[in-house]
Design an enzyme around this catalytic site. Structure first.
Site, PDB file in Angstrom:
ATOM      1  N   SER A 143       3.023  -8.232   6.243  1.00  0.00           N
ATOM      2  CA  SER A 143       3.494  -7.405   4.440  1.00  0.00           C
ATOM      3  C   SER A 143       4.750  -6.103   4.307  1.00  0.00           C
ATOM      4  O   SER A 143       3.697  -5.675   4.815  1.00  0.00           O
ATOM      5  CB  SER A 143       2.792  -7.455   3.406  1.00  0.00           C
ATOM      6  N   HIS A 183       5.853 -11.509   5.096  1.00  0.00           N
ATOM      7  CA  HIS A 183       5.081 -11.554   3.832  1.00  0.00           C
ATOM      8  C   HIS A 183       6.213 -10.642   2.565  1.00  0.00           C
ATOM      9  O   HIS A 183       5.744  -9.673   2.456  1.00  0.00           O
ATOM     10  CB  HIS A 183       3.621 -11.562   3.434  1.00  0.00           C
ATOM     11  N   ASP A 191       6.306  -9.447  -1.156  1.00  0.00           N
ATOM     12  CA  ASP A 191       5.029  -9.005  -2.152  1.00  0.00           C
ATOM     13  C   ASP A 191       5.563  -9.294  -3.956  1.00  0.00           C
ATOM     14  O   ASP A 191       6.332  -7.708  -4.134  1.00  0.00           O
ATOM     15  CB  ASP A 191       3.743  -8.269  -2.262  1.00  0.00           C
ATOM     16  N   MET A 240       5.928  -8.156  -7.632  1.00  0.00           N
ATOM     17  CA  MET A 240       5.100  -7.632  -8.734  1.00  0.00           C
ATOM     18  C   MET A 240       6.148  -7.852  -9.989  1.00  0.00           C
ATOM     19  O   MET A 240       6.847  -6.698 -10.060  1.00  0.00           O
ATOM     20  CB  MET A 240       4.401  -6.291  -8.630  1.00  0.00           C
ATOM     21  N   HIS A 256       4.741 -13.623  -1.904  1.00  0.00           N
ATOM     22  CA  HIS A 256       3.732 -14.342  -3.044  1.00  0.00           C
ATOM     23  C   HIS A 256       4.233 -12.950  -4.227  1.00  0.00           C
ATOM     24  O   HIS A 256       3.712 -12.517  -4.767  1.00  0.00           O
ATOM     25  CB  HIS A 256       2.661 -13.057  -2.119  1.00  0.00           C
ATOM     26  N   MET A 278       3.064 -12.108  -7.454  1.00  0.00           N
ATOM     27  CA  MET A 278       2.747 -11.445  -8.356  1.00  0.00           C
ATOM     28  C   MET A 278       3.168 -11.177  -9.508  1.00  0.00           C
ATOM     29  O   MET A 278       2.681 -10.259  -9.985  1.00  0.00           O
ATOM     30  CB  MET A 278       1.383 -10.384  -7.939  1.00  0.00           C
ATOM     31  N   MET A 283      -7.043 -13.656  -1.565  1.00  0.00           N
ATOM     32  CA  MET A 283      -6.469 -12.758  -1.590  1.00  0.00           C
ATOM     33  C   MET A 283      -8.227 -12.076  -1.104  1.00  0.00           C
ATOM     34  O   MET A 283      -8.923 -12.689  -1.836  1.00  0.00           O
ATOM     35  CB  MET A 283      -6.391 -11.819  -3.496  1.00  0.00           C
ATOM     36  N   ASP A 337      -4.825 -12.651   2.607  1.00  0.00           N
ATOM     37  CA  ASP A 337      -4.119 -11.238   2.594  1.00  0.00           C
ATOM     38  C   ASP A 337      -5.501  -9.787   1.570  1.00  0.00           C
ATOM     39  O   ASP A 337      -6.328  -9.960   0.866  1.00  0.00           O
ATOM     40  CB  ASP A 337      -3.571 -11.590   1.086  1.00  0.00           C
TER      41      ASP A 337
HETATM   42  C1  DX5 Z   1      -1.341  -6.825  -2.269  1.00  0.00           C
HETATM   43  C2  DX5 Z   1      -0.619  -7.537  -1.480  1.00  0.00           C
HETATM   44  C3  DX5 Z   1      -0.863  -7.500  -0.122  1.00  0.00           C
HETATM   45  C4  DX5 Z   1      -0.522  -6.031   0.678  1.00  0.00           C
HETATM   46  C5  DX5 Z   1      -1.404  -6.322   1.938  1.00  0.00           C
HETATM   47  O1  DX5 Z   1      -0.999  -6.761  -3.337  1.00  0.00           O
HETATM   48  O2  DX5 Z   1      -0.543  -8.712  -2.218  1.00  0.00           O
HETATM   49  O3  DX5 Z   1       0.521  -8.715   0.885  1.00  0.00           O
HETATM   50  O4  DX5 Z   1       0.365  -6.059   1.287  1.00  0.00           O
HETATM   51  O5  DX5 Z   1      -1.549  -4.972   2.436  1.00  0.00           O
HETATM   52  P1  DX5 Z   1      -2.581  -4.117   3.324  1.00  0.00           P
HETATM   53  O6  DX5 Z   1      -2.863  -5.110   4.366  1.00  0.00           O
HETATM   54  O7  DX5 Z   1      -1.937  -3.244   3.599  1.00  0.00           O
HETATM   55  O8  DX5 Z   1      -3.669  -4.192   2.784  1.00  0.00           O
HETATM   56 ZN    ZN Z   2       0.680 -10.299  -0.510  1.00  0.00          ZN
END
Ligand code: DX5
Ligand code: ZN
Length: 215
Positions: free
Chosen positions: A8, A31, A33, A35, A64, A66, A135, A169
């Site tokens: 990620s 991956h 993320d 947001m 992903h 969010m 999650m 994740d």
């Molecule tokens: C959190 C993200 C994850 C995050 C995971 O909201 O969706 O993808 O980057 O990070 P680690 O592996 O450090 O928990």
């Molecule tokens: Zn994620």
């Protein structure tokens, strides 16, 4: 099912993202993320950054979302080179429409679930998705502690859907990878357990070795 490792990018050094992306070329997908500061209390990056980075990797790009309005992003993500998109069931009033739109754009749709959301919330959607993203932390930040109840959730989901790709994740590391794979996870998203190590190749390989013990 083959186990896949998805670093990620959220845990990477944002001042040198091109080199960070290149450093995880041994993985199976990247991956990403996204947001919006509303669905989760944080901001990260969006389609323009992904488009700039796409030329620095051959890995499949896994977005992903969010965000409260994931629909605003699909076309830009497709143009940026993204091939997999997961949306949160908690964010989508019309989940079927979202998943169909993602597929109609030639991308692979997935549904993501927060830790407190029961599996029953996605029961109907299972036939419309290519993967489920469980999650195992509350989304928004990297480096959080794995929520142990996620293991049982993965086990229950695996029973309901024996062939589904199940991604996990949040807080994934070499300690819990064995149990995650035994429980039925097939894709491990790993932020800090890859990017906090200077040798990314070794970090990915350590995660793979841990998974093999659980297979
Ligand atoms: C959190 C993200 C994850 C995050 C995971 O909201 O969706 O993808 O980057 O990070 P680690 O592996 O450090 O928990
Ligand atoms: Zn994620």
């Amino acid at each position: 099912m083959r186990i896949r490792i998805a670093p990620s990018l959220l845990s990477a050094d944002f001042s040198r993202l091109d080199r960070e992306v290149e450093s995880v070329g041994e993985a199976d997908m990247l991956h990403l993320d996204l947001m919006d500061g509303v669905f989760v209390p944080n901001l990260s990056f969006g389609p323009p950054v992904i488009a700039s980075l796409a030329g620095h990797t051959d890995l499949e790009l896994d977005a992903h979302l969010m965000t409260t309005r994931p629909d605003l992003l699909y076309e830009d993500l497709q143009r940026a080179g993204v091939s997999r998109v997961s949306v949160h069931c908690e964010a989508c009033l019309h989940l079927h429409r979202e998943l169909m739109t993602i597929r109609s754009l030639g991308m692979s749709p997935g549904v993501a679930l927060n830790p407190a959301t029961p599996l029953s919330a996605i029961e109907e959607a299972l036939s419309w998705v290519d993967f489920v993203l469980i999650m195992s932390v509350n989304p928004g930040f990297g480096g959080q502690k794995f929520i142990p109840e996620s293991l049982d959730k993965i086990r229950r989901l695996r029973k309901i859907t024996p062939e589904m790709e199940i991604a996990v994740d949040g807080g994934v590391n070499t300690e819990n990878a064995v149990e995650l794979v035994r429980s039925g996870a097939t894709t491990l998203v790993a932020g800090s357990s890859v990017f906090s190590y200077p040798d990314r190749r070794a970090a990915i390989s350590d995660l793979r070795d841990s998974c093999l013990k659980g297979a």
